[in-house]
Enzyme design. Sequence first.
Site, PDB file in Angstrom:
ATOM      1  N   ARG A 119       0.854  -1.185   0.000  1.00 59.80           N
ATOM      2  CA  ARG A 119       0.000   0.000   0.000  1.00 59.80           C
ATOM      3  C   ARG A 119       0.896   1.243   0.000  1.00 59.80           C
ATOM      4  NH1 ARG A 119      -5.089  -1.642  -0.157  1.00 59.80           N
ATOM      5  NH2 ARG A 119      -5.574  -3.575   0.937  1.00 59.80           N
ATOM      6  N   ASP A 120       0.501   2.223  -0.851  1.00 62.22           N
ATOM      7  CA  ASP A 120       1.275   3.464  -0.911  1.00 62.22           C
ATOM      8  C   ASP A 120       1.199   4.173   0.441  1.00 62.22           C
ATOM      9  OD1 ASP A 120       2.303   5.374  -3.523  1.00 62.22           O
ATOM     10  OD2 ASP A 120       1.940   6.367  -1.593  1.00 62.22           O
ATOM     11  N   ILE A 121       2.318   4.720   0.868  1.00 64.28           N
ATOM     12  CA  ILE A 121       2.386   5.371   2.176  1.00 64.28           C
ATOM     13  C   ILE A 121       1.602   6.691   2.183  1.00 64.28           C
ATOM     14  CG2 ILE A 121       4.467   6.779   1.827  1.00 64.28           C
ATOM     15  CD1 ILE A 121       5.457   5.646   4.553  1.00 64.28           C
TER      16      ILE A 121
ATOM     17  N   ASN B 206       4.798   6.414 -13.716  1.00 64.14           N
ATOM     18  CA  ASN B 206       5.493   7.686 -13.872  1.00 64.14           C
ATOM     19  C   ASN B 206       6.911   7.399 -14.346  1.00 64.14           C
ATOM     20  OD1 ASN B 206       3.247   9.157 -12.885  1.00 64.14           O
ATOM     21  ND2 ASN B 206       3.873   8.760 -10.768  1.00 64.14           N
TER      22      ASN B 206
ATOM     23  N   VAL C  57      10.744   7.596  -7.171  1.00 63.28           N
ATOM     24  CA  VAL C  57      11.534   6.440  -6.712  1.00 63.28           C
ATOM     25  C   VAL C  57      12.011   5.686  -7.949  1.00 63.28           C
ATOM     26  CG1 VAL C  57      11.554   4.322  -5.354  1.00 63.28           C
ATOM     27  CG2 VAL C  57      10.168   6.265  -4.586  1.00 63.28           C
TER      28      VAL C  57
ATOM     29  N   HIS D  65       7.840   0.499 -10.736  1.00 61.17           N
ATOM     30  CA  HIS D  65       6.600   0.285  -9.991  1.00 61.17           C
ATOM     31  C   HIS D  65       5.429   0.821 -10.787  1.00 61.17           C
ATOM     32  CE1 HIS D  65       8.135   4.239  -8.776  1.00 61.17           C
ATOM     33  NE2 HIS D  65       6.880   4.599  -8.558  1.00 61.17           N
TER      34      HIS D  65
ATOM     35  N   HIS E  32       1.460   2.118 -10.221  1.00 65.73           N
ATOM     36  CA  HIS E  32       0.436   2.512  -9.246  1.00 65.73           C
ATOM     37  C   HIS E  32      -0.902   1.904  -9.671  1.00 65.73           C
ATOM     38  CE1 HIS E  32       2.734   6.032  -7.472  1.00 65.73           C
ATOM     39  NE2 HIS E  32       3.382   5.890  -8.618  1.00 65.73           N
TER      40      HIS E  32
HETATM   41  P1  AMP Z   1       6.519   7.709  -8.079  1.00 66.23           P
HETATM   42  O1  AMP Z   1       6.371   9.165  -7.701  1.00 66.23           O
HETATM   43  O2  AMP Z   1       5.728   7.301  -9.270  1.00 66.23           O
HETATM   44  O3  AMP Z   1       7.983   7.344  -8.191  1.00 66.23           O
HETATM   45  O4  AMP Z   1       5.886   6.879  -6.891  1.00 66.23           O
HETATM   46  C1  AMP Z   1       6.536   6.659  -5.689  1.00 66.23           C
HETATM   47  C2  AMP Z   1       5.461   6.369  -4.676  1.00 66.23           C
HETATM   48  O5  AMP Z   1       6.072   5.740  -3.576  1.00 66.23           O
HETATM   49  C3  AMP Z   1       4.730   7.597  -4.142  1.00 66.23           C
HETATM   50  O6  AMP Z   1       3.335   7.480  -4.405  1.00 66.23           O
HETATM   51  C4  AMP Z   1       5.020   7.569  -2.641  1.00 66.23           C
HETATM   52  O7  AMP Z   1       3.928   7.985  -1.853  1.00 66.23           O
HETATM   53  C5  AMP Z   1       5.360   6.116  -2.421  1.00 66.23           C
HETATM   54  N1  AMP Z   1       6.233   5.830  -1.286  1.00 66.23           N
HETATM   55  C6  AMP Z   1       7.355   6.486  -0.928  1.00 66.23           C
HETATM   56  N2  AMP Z   1       7.908   5.894   0.153  1.00 66.23           N
HETATM   57  C7  AMP Z   1       7.119   4.836   0.459  1.00 66.23           C
HETATM   58  C8  AMP Z   1       7.149   3.831   1.468  1.00 66.23           C
HETATM   59  N3  AMP Z   1       8.123   3.795   2.400  1.00 66.23           N
HETATM   60  N4  AMP Z   1       6.169   2.903   1.502  1.00 66.23           N
HETATM   61  C9  AMP Z   1       5.172   2.941   0.581  1.00 66.23           C
HETATM   62  N5  AMP Z   1       5.085   3.846  -0.401  1.00 66.23           N
HETATM   63  C10 AMP Z   1       6.043   4.787  -0.456  1.00 66.23           C
END
Ligand code: AMP
Length: 115
Positions: free
Chosen positions: A30-32, A88, A97, A101, A103
């Site tokens: 789950r996204d944080i 993204n 990140v 991944h 979403h």
């Molecule tokens: P992106 O911006 O497409 O690279 O997505 C990165 C996603 O990772 C964002 O939606 C963040 O909210 C999510 N995120 C960052 N750190 C964590 C974490 N520790 N656990 C879960 N999701 C995270």
Amino acid sequence: MPSDCLFCRIVAGELPSAQIYADDSVVAIRDISPQAPTHILLLSRKHIASVRDVTAKDHDLIGKICAVGTELATREGIAEDGYRLVVNVGRNGGQTVDHLHVHLLGGRHMSWPPG
Ligand code: AMP
Ligand code: ZN
């Protein structure tokens, strides 16, 4: 595995996450910072910096991520109403990140075009 990669560390269990699925190639958490009632991240176990770094040998992996997305959307009860898969890519794409991944967002209506 790059030791400084957040998602490599989550996949390896070195950092905590709300994990809801795992197999030999894909992990879902789950996204944080959820942007919808359901906001799941489908992570590759393998470190690939971005979808633009995907090569022919990763084609099965991409198909697997999509299939897991369908399974989890069904499990979350959002498959019938619809949902969105988002990748993204790079700075202009909003990637924060650098580990592959996808979403999975759902549980509300999504507008178009995205911001
Ligand atoms: P992106 O911006 O497409 O690279 O997505 C990165 C996603 O990772 C964002 O939606 C963040 O909210 C999510 N995120 C960052 N750190 C964590 C974490 N520790 N656990 C879960 N999701 C995270
Ligand atoms: Zn990584």
